[in-house]
Design an enzyme around this catalytic site. Structure first.
Site, PDB file in Angstrom:
ATOM      1  N   ASN A   7       0.872  -1.165   0.000  1.00  0.00           N
ATOM      2  CA  ASN A   7       0.000   0.000   0.000  1.00  0.00           C
ATOM      3  C   ASN A   7       0.915   1.223   0.000  1.00  0.00           C
ATOM      4  OD1 ASN A   7      -1.382   2.313   0.901  1.00  0.00           O
ATOM      5  ND2 ASN A   7      -3.035   1.057   1.727  1.00  0.00           N
ATOM      6  N   GLU A  35      -4.039   1.981  -2.810  1.00  0.00           N
ATOM      7  CA  GLU A  35      -4.140   3.418  -2.509  1.00  0.00           C
ATOM      8  C   GLU A  35      -3.278   4.255  -3.473  1.00  0.00           C
ATOM      9  OE1 GLU A  35      -5.534   5.252   1.169  1.00  0.00           O
ATOM     10  OE2 GLU A  35      -4.360   3.708   2.165  1.00  0.00           O
ATOM     11  N   TYR A 113      -7.781  -3.732  -2.015  1.00  0.00           N
ATOM     12  CA  TYR A 113      -7.656  -2.735  -0.959  1.00  0.00           C
ATOM     13  C   TYR A 113      -8.984  -2.767  -0.191  1.00  0.00           C
ATOM     14  CZ  TYR A 113      -7.410   1.722   1.479  1.00  0.00           C
ATOM     15  OH  TYR A 113      -7.435   2.705   2.443  1.00  0.00           O
ATOM     16  N   ASP A 154      -3.923  -4.878   0.956  1.00  0.00           N
ATOM     17  CA  ASP A 154      -4.144  -4.292   2.282  1.00  0.00           C
ATOM     18  C   ASP A 154      -5.542  -4.735   2.712  1.00  0.00           C
ATOM     19  OD1 ASP A 154      -4.657  -2.795   4.513  1.00  0.00           O
ATOM     20  OD2 ASP A 154      -4.340  -0.846   3.557  1.00  0.00           O
ATOM     21  N   ASN A 156      -6.720  -4.478   5.825  1.00  0.00           N
ATOM     22  CA  ASN A 156      -7.201  -3.655   6.940  1.00  0.00           C
ATOM     23  C   ASN A 156      -7.810  -4.525   8.051  1.00  0.00           C
ATOM     24  OD1 ASN A 156      -6.671  -0.790   6.770  1.00  0.00           O
ATOM     25  ND2 ASN A 156      -7.891  -0.769   4.888  1.00  0.00           N
TER      26      ASN A 156
END
Lengths: 262, 262
Positions: A7, A35, A113, A154, A156
DNA sequence: GAGTAGTTGG
DNA sequence: CCAACTACTC
């Protein structure tokens, strides 16, 4: 073959870091970035073609955006959920550009993402959960075409308590709540395993450190950038490492690359 | 003794350039800077004290702001017009921080950032003219204390046609209209002379190049940063030069330093 | 803390 | 073009 995820927190702000890293890591065949924060027309393509990489991108203004940066052209590039899933199922979940996939050497690679979710119970949290549900549907469809699948990006989400520096607070923290973990586990139940944990069972292995409060010098990080593999690929995997070096540079991304070798 | 003027266009953005320049020019006793764009509490003082300079500043948020950076402590530092002129005369003309003065080796030095004026006839243009009227009053008061006075800074006025690259358009352009020139000439009528023109009568001598439209590479500049001297000092002056080097750096100010030697 | 966008100012 | 601000997101 090596596949990396990173990222970059704006591909334009991190252009030098990204091209330098590729040149310092010439054995990486595919770098999946998240991102990018740029519309496709403004993607800084020349910086990569100049050093003999090919790029496929799927971006938007300011937020989100994913790209595949490879040493050789990729096959069957797909942007977003649409095209794989019926429009009725996708709804508005492609409005945010968060997924791009392609095939490389017979392997289906999915670069994601995953939404951050903001705060537990928020509207963005519900979006994150709905997005993960659709991701499972998407992967189910891709697996019917090709059983050898790698999904990285990513996420998260820190799946286990050893994946974050402060597990005592994890239940009430975004990225480590039970509901999020279950949502990701539900995706992984398709038969996906964490490449990193095949080789490393130690705590304190992080891929992201918040810019604030000196998180990086204090090593208060999270492991939220992952590679998940279907059984064949998991067996084939020979290594998976986090490269902390780019996080040490000036004006770094808050994330650092994770590289799997197959 | 050498005294320099430099509109740095943000002292924080130009901190490295400014300290490097001081170290490359160790014979400069006093550097007068304009457009510091920072409140006094946030002035990057340590960067200068670390290299053994003393600093007096008078700044505000975002706009304007002036400072004196010297090798030795200055005497009788005065910030703004107030303290020299009656409050009734100053009105709100100290709301914008544009003047700081001090004495060095018996010389009264006045560092100014004259308003730009925006466009001829605008409200800001009237402000510029009113400000110059008050400046004359201010200098009149200072001259009663000390007849040896040097005023330098960004005047935002090119007094003669040789001081700009496109004199054919000068009458309708801010910084070169007749009214502005007359306003500045009225200040200079106190007995001030242009140090630079004592030594150099050539056209094409500029201290500012607009960031836009490739003005610097095309050398489409203006000479708007000046040193004006009272007769004794004008006679004493042994040189006055423009140092274009800082304008060549990456992320430069749009202005470059002008140095007078006495 | 650090991105992007939009605005104001030069 | 560049720098500051505000507002937003992560």
């Amino acid at each position: 073959m090596k596949i990396a995820t990173w990222n970059v927190n704006s591909i334009r702000s991190r252009l030098e870091h990204a091209t330098n890293w590729l040149q310092a890591n010439p054995d990486v065949d595919l770098l999946c970035v998240q991102e990018t924060k740029v519309v496709d027309e403004q993607f800084p393509l020349a910086a990569f073609t100049d050093i003999d990489y090919v790029v496929d991108f799927y971006g938007q203004k300011s937020y989100n955006g994913v790209a595949l940066i490879a040493k050789a052209p990729l096959e069957n590039v797909r942007r977003g959920f649409a095209g794989v899933l019926p429009a009725a199922d996708v709804g508005d979940l492609d409005a945010q550009k968060r997924v791009i996939s392609a095939e490389i050497q017979g392997i289906q690679v999915v670069n994601v993402y995953v939404p951050n979710g903001s705060a537990i119970g928020s509207e963005k949290y519900e979006y994150k959960l709905a997005w993960l549900k659709l991701l499972k549907q998407y992967l189910t469809a891709l697996l019917q075409e090709n059983p050898d699948l790698l999904i990285c990006g990513d996420f998260n989400i820190a799946l286990e308590d050893i994946d974050l520096h402060n597990p005592e607070k994890r239940a009430k923290h975004i990225m480590s709540s039970d509901v999020e973990r279950e949502a990701l586990q539900d995706v992984l139940a398709l038969g996906l395993q964490d490449a990193f944990r095949k080789f490393n069972q130690e705590p304190g292995q992080y891929s992201w450190w918040d810019y604030r409060a000196g998180s990086f010098p204090r090593d208060k990080g999270w492991r939220i950038d992952h590679h998940y593999l279907t059984p064949n690929l998991y067996d084939r995997a020979v290594g998976c490492v986090i490269d902390k070096a780019p996080r040490e540079l000036t004006k770094p991304s808050d994330h650092t690359p994770v590289i799997v070798e197959l």
